[in-house]
Each structure stands twice: as C-alpha cells, then as structure tokens.
Design an enzyme around this catalytic site. Structure first.
Site, PDB file in Angstrom:
ATOM      1  N   THR A  95      52.299  28.425  30.307  1.00  0.00           N
ATOM      2  CA  THR A  95      53.475  28.037  31.040  1.00  0.00           C
ATOM      3  C   THR A  95      53.201  26.897  31.755  1.00  0.00           C
ATOM      4  OG1 THR A  95      53.732  30.567  31.586  1.00  0.00           O
ATOM      5  CG2 THR A  95      54.737  29.098  33.277  1.00  0.00           C
ATOM      6  N   ILE A 109      47.374  38.477  34.441  1.00  0.00           N
ATOM      7  CA  ILE A 109      46.213  39.445  34.656  1.00  0.00           C
ATOM      8  C   ILE A 109      44.957  38.930  34.665  1.00  0.00           C
ATOM      9  CG2 ILE A 109      47.852  41.323  34.297  1.00  0.00           C
ATOM     10  CD1 ILE A 109      46.125  42.087  31.838  1.00  0.00           C
ATOM     11  N   ASP A 110      44.618  38.099  33.690  1.00  0.00           N
ATOM     12  CA  ASP A 110      43.363  37.519  33.092  1.00  0.00           C
ATOM     13  C   ASP A 110      42.577  37.024  34.029  1.00  0.00           C
ATOM     14  OD1 ASP A 110      44.139  38.555  30.529  1.00  0.00           O
ATOM     15  OD2 ASP A 110      44.286  36.796  29.642  1.00  0.00           O
ATOM     16  N   ARG A 132      35.155  58.691  32.119  1.00  0.00           N
ATOM     17  CA  ARG A 132      33.779  59.228  32.699  1.00  0.00           C
ATOM     18  C   ARG A 132      33.819  60.814  32.771  1.00  0.00           C
ATOM     19  NH1 ARG A 132      29.962  57.332  35.598  1.00  0.00           N
ATOM     20  NH2 ARG A 132      30.876  55.277  35.570  1.00  0.00           N
ATOM     21  N   GLU A 186      27.792  51.315  32.833  1.00  0.00           N
ATOM     22  CA  GLU A 186      26.285  50.853  32.744  1.00  0.00           C
ATOM     23  C   GLU A 186      26.056  49.572  31.901  1.00  0.00           C
ATOM     24  OE1 GLU A 186      27.440  54.361  32.028  1.00  0.00           O
ATOM     25  OE2 GLU A 186      26.413  54.646  33.899  1.00  0.00           O
TER      26      GLU A 186
HETATM   27  O1  F6P Z   1      47.467  36.829  29.057  1.00  0.00           O
HETATM   28  C1  F6P Z   1      47.537  38.136  29.388  1.00  0.00           C
HETATM   29  C2  F6P Z   1      47.267  38.771  28.247  1.00  0.00           C
HETATM   30  O2  F6P Z   1      47.548  40.265  28.623  1.00  0.00           O
HETATM   31  C3  F6P Z   1      45.704  38.810  27.507  1.00  0.00           C
HETATM   32  O3  F6P Z   1      44.909  39.607  28.328  1.00  0.00           O
HETATM   33  C4  F6P Z   1      46.172  39.495  26.322  1.00  0.00           C
HETATM   34  O4  F6P Z   1      45.352  38.943  25.289  1.00  0.00           O
HETATM   35  C5  F6P Z   1      47.521  38.968  26.021  1.00  0.00           C
HETATM   36  O5  F6P Z   1      48.037  38.692  27.288  1.00  0.00           O
HETATM   37  C6  F6P Z   1      48.317  39.759  25.123  1.00  0.00           C
HETATM   38  O6  F6P Z   1      49.428  39.216  24.745  1.00  0.00           O
HETATM   39  P1  F6P Z   1      50.689  39.976  24.145  1.00  0.00           P
HETATM   40  O7  F6P Z   1      51.488  40.940  25.097  1.00  0.00           O
HETATM   41  O8  F6P Z   1      51.639  38.997  23.620  1.00  0.00           O
HETATM   42  O9  F6P Z   1      50.263  40.545  22.983  1.00  0.00           O
END
Ligand code: F6P
Length: 322
Positions: free
Chosen positions: A105, A127-128, A155, A188
């Site tokens: 973007t 989210i990354d 778990r 772990e």
């Molecule tokens: O960039 C966010 C993300 O959720 C990544 O963690 C993941 O690899 C990707 O988008 C997945 O993208 P799509 O929804 O296009 O498969």
C-alpha cells in the site's frame, strides 16, 4: 484542501474500521469532505469513490475486516493504472489521500505521489507488524490474542495426549506475531525468520526436558527460513521417532475478529493524526506511534528499513521457554 480520500488496501487487519471512522470524523472536525474508495487501488482505477459522512462510520469500531473492502491490485503497479486512478481522484476534486495498509500500500502511494504530486499519508494496517516508524501496526494486537487463544486450546489437548505440537502463525516475512504469541502462549520454542539455528536450540532443550514435562508447543512463523511447520515437524520426527507430533496452521483466523481495545485506540490515534497531518501539509509519510508519541516517517524508510523483532523479548524467551 477541501476533499480527501480514504482507502484500505492489501491484507485486511482488525482495527481498519476504527481507523476509517477516525479519518471520517476527524475530517468533519477539520472541515474536510472525506471520500471512501472501495476495493483498494483497484477501486481507485474503477472509480468506486463515494462521499462518507459521519453517520456512515457509526457502529463499525467493533468490527474486524474493512467496510471499504480491500484488494491486492496488479494494475496499480503500472504507470497507466496509476494515471487512470489519479484522473478519477481529480474528477471528484480529491486533493489529498490517506491510505491504510502495509508495504504494498505504501509502495503504491509513493509512486502515485511521485508521478502526480497528490499529498498522501499512510496509516500502518497489517497484522504482521513489519513496518518501520511505528511500534505497532493496526491489527497486530488482535491477531496475537487470536493466536494465543488457539495456543491455549492446543495446550489442553497436547497435555492430555503427551504430544509435541508445531503451531504455524502468520507473518509473511517476519516473526513479530510468532515471538509475541509464543511468549504469551508459554511456548517452549519459537521459529522466526529474523533469527537462525532455532532447530538446534530446541532439539538441545527437548532432550534435556522430556523427563520433566510430557508435552511441548513450538511456534513457527509462516516466513521461517528453516521451513514451514510441516517441514520442521518432519525434521523433528526424524530425530525423535517416538514423539507424537502434530501440526496446526492457524491461517486466516488471525486476520479477523473484533479488534482489541489496543487496536481500536491505536487506529483512532493514527487516523486522527493522519487527517491533522495532511491539513498541516505533511505528505509521502507514514504515521506511527513510537514510545507513545506520534511520528511521521517517509514512506521509503517505513517500507525498506527492516523492523527487527524485539531482541529483549527474544532473549527473555530463551530463559523462559524451557
Ligand atoms: O500481510 C498480512 C498477511 O496476513 C501475511 O501474514 C500473510 O502471509 C498474507 O497476508 C496472506 O495474504 P493473503 O490473504 O493474500 O493470502
């Protein structure tokens, strides 16, 4: 400036709606008309552009996803696509843009600004958490909570069956989700692309600890360079044929759900400051929060300066994840 556009693009993230709401309402405050662009850059090219009023963003703060929808758009990677998009913006009298999204973007925004001069600010929505110029991105907290909720459930069953679980979390090229979810989930071991030799370390630890505890949970970031969760589980199994291994890939559940209060507040702050910033003449920058203060970072830096994982957390996990 009288009219601005707002758009979400790339992978969605919980809190994008809170950010859209903030941009529209702050726009009203600063006496701007705010136009919503649907379906990301594709909608800009296809002229899916409509006025948003304060009431249009009522009752959305609590929802995941994005009311403006989103897309990954290959046409916008071409100059011709960007020209068409800019002509549509001009047609609606849009003089400034706020884009919510990640790396792709910001890259699109940078090119649009360079070629057509329109002022653009970005709010980090992914989210990354892999963008520089902000401690956290919109959606990161919510996705960790989702992952931790799943890890807690795994778990229970891992414990009952004395199993070794490899849980894969998202993060295309980064291990922020893996590190945070791994620590909060009491894992772990954690595999992530920013650090090497995790396999050797966990094997060493596993050998030492099987006598004390009878199940293990390892978190694997999607972008781990040593392999995906299935491949790592195979390698593990080859060394420990008696271990009862299972793999769970959490996938897109991490992208949805009602945003946490952290994400709602972060998104509200970023959206409000983006509008304020654009009225003050800022352009070609991403808005972020660093140490609780608002910061503006050039798009280029936000995109290309790789944000490392928090090393203090990583070191702490070496102590706690035994
Ligand atoms: O960039 C966010 C993300 O959720 C990544 O963690 C993941 O690899 C990707 O988008 C997945 O993208 P799509 O929804 O296009 O498969």
């Amino acid at each position: 400036m009288k009219r601005i556009g707002i758009m979400t693009s790339g992978g969605d993230s919980p809190g994008m709606n809170a950010c859209i709401r903030a941009v529209v309402r702050a726009g009203v405050h600063y006496k701007l008309e705010v136009f919503g662009i649907r379906n990301g850059y594709q909608g800009m090219i296809d002229d899916e552009i409509h006025l948003l009023e304060s009431k249009d963003v009522a009752n959305i703060i609590q929802y995941g996803g994005t009311i403006l929808k989103t897309a990954r758009c290959s046409d916008f990677m071409e100059k011709a696509g960007r020209k068409k998009a800019f002509e549509n913006l001009k047609k609606h009298g849009i003089e400034g843009l706020i884009v919510i999204g990640g790396n792709g973007t910001y890259t699109g925004a940078m090119h649009l600004n360079r070629e057509h001069g329109i002022p653009i600010l970005g709010c980090p929505g992914t989210i990354d958490n892999d963008l520089s110029g902000t401690d956290y991105t919109i959606g990161f907290h919510t996705s960790i909570n989702t992952a931790v909720d799943a890890i807690d459930k795994i778990r229970d069953t891992a414990d009952s069956h004395h199993r070794v679980f490899f849980v894969e979390v998202m993060g295309r090229h980064s291990g922020h989700i893996a590190l945070h979810a791994g620590i909060a989930g009491g894992a772990e071991g954690i595999f992530l692309p920013e650090r090497d030799n995790e396999f050797e370390t966990i094997i060493e630890k596993y050998v030492k600890r099987t006598r004390q505890k009878e199940f293990s949970i390892y978190i694997v970031a999607e972008g781990e360079t040593e392999g995906n969760a299935y491949e790592i589980a195979e390698r593990f199994k080859a060394l420990h044929p008696d271990a009862d291994c299972r793999v769970t890939v959490l996938g897109h559940v991490q992208r949805g759900g009602s945003p946490t209060s952290e994400d709602r507040i972060l998104a509200s702050r970023l959206g409000t400051h983006a509008v304020k910033g654009i009225t003050e003449g800022f352009s070609n920058h991403a808005v972020g929060i660093v140490n609780q203060e608002v910061e503006f970072t050039p798009f280029e830096k936000a995109i290309f300066d790789k944000k490392d994982i928090n090393n203090k957390l990583w070191e702490m996990n070496a102590i706690l994840g035994k």
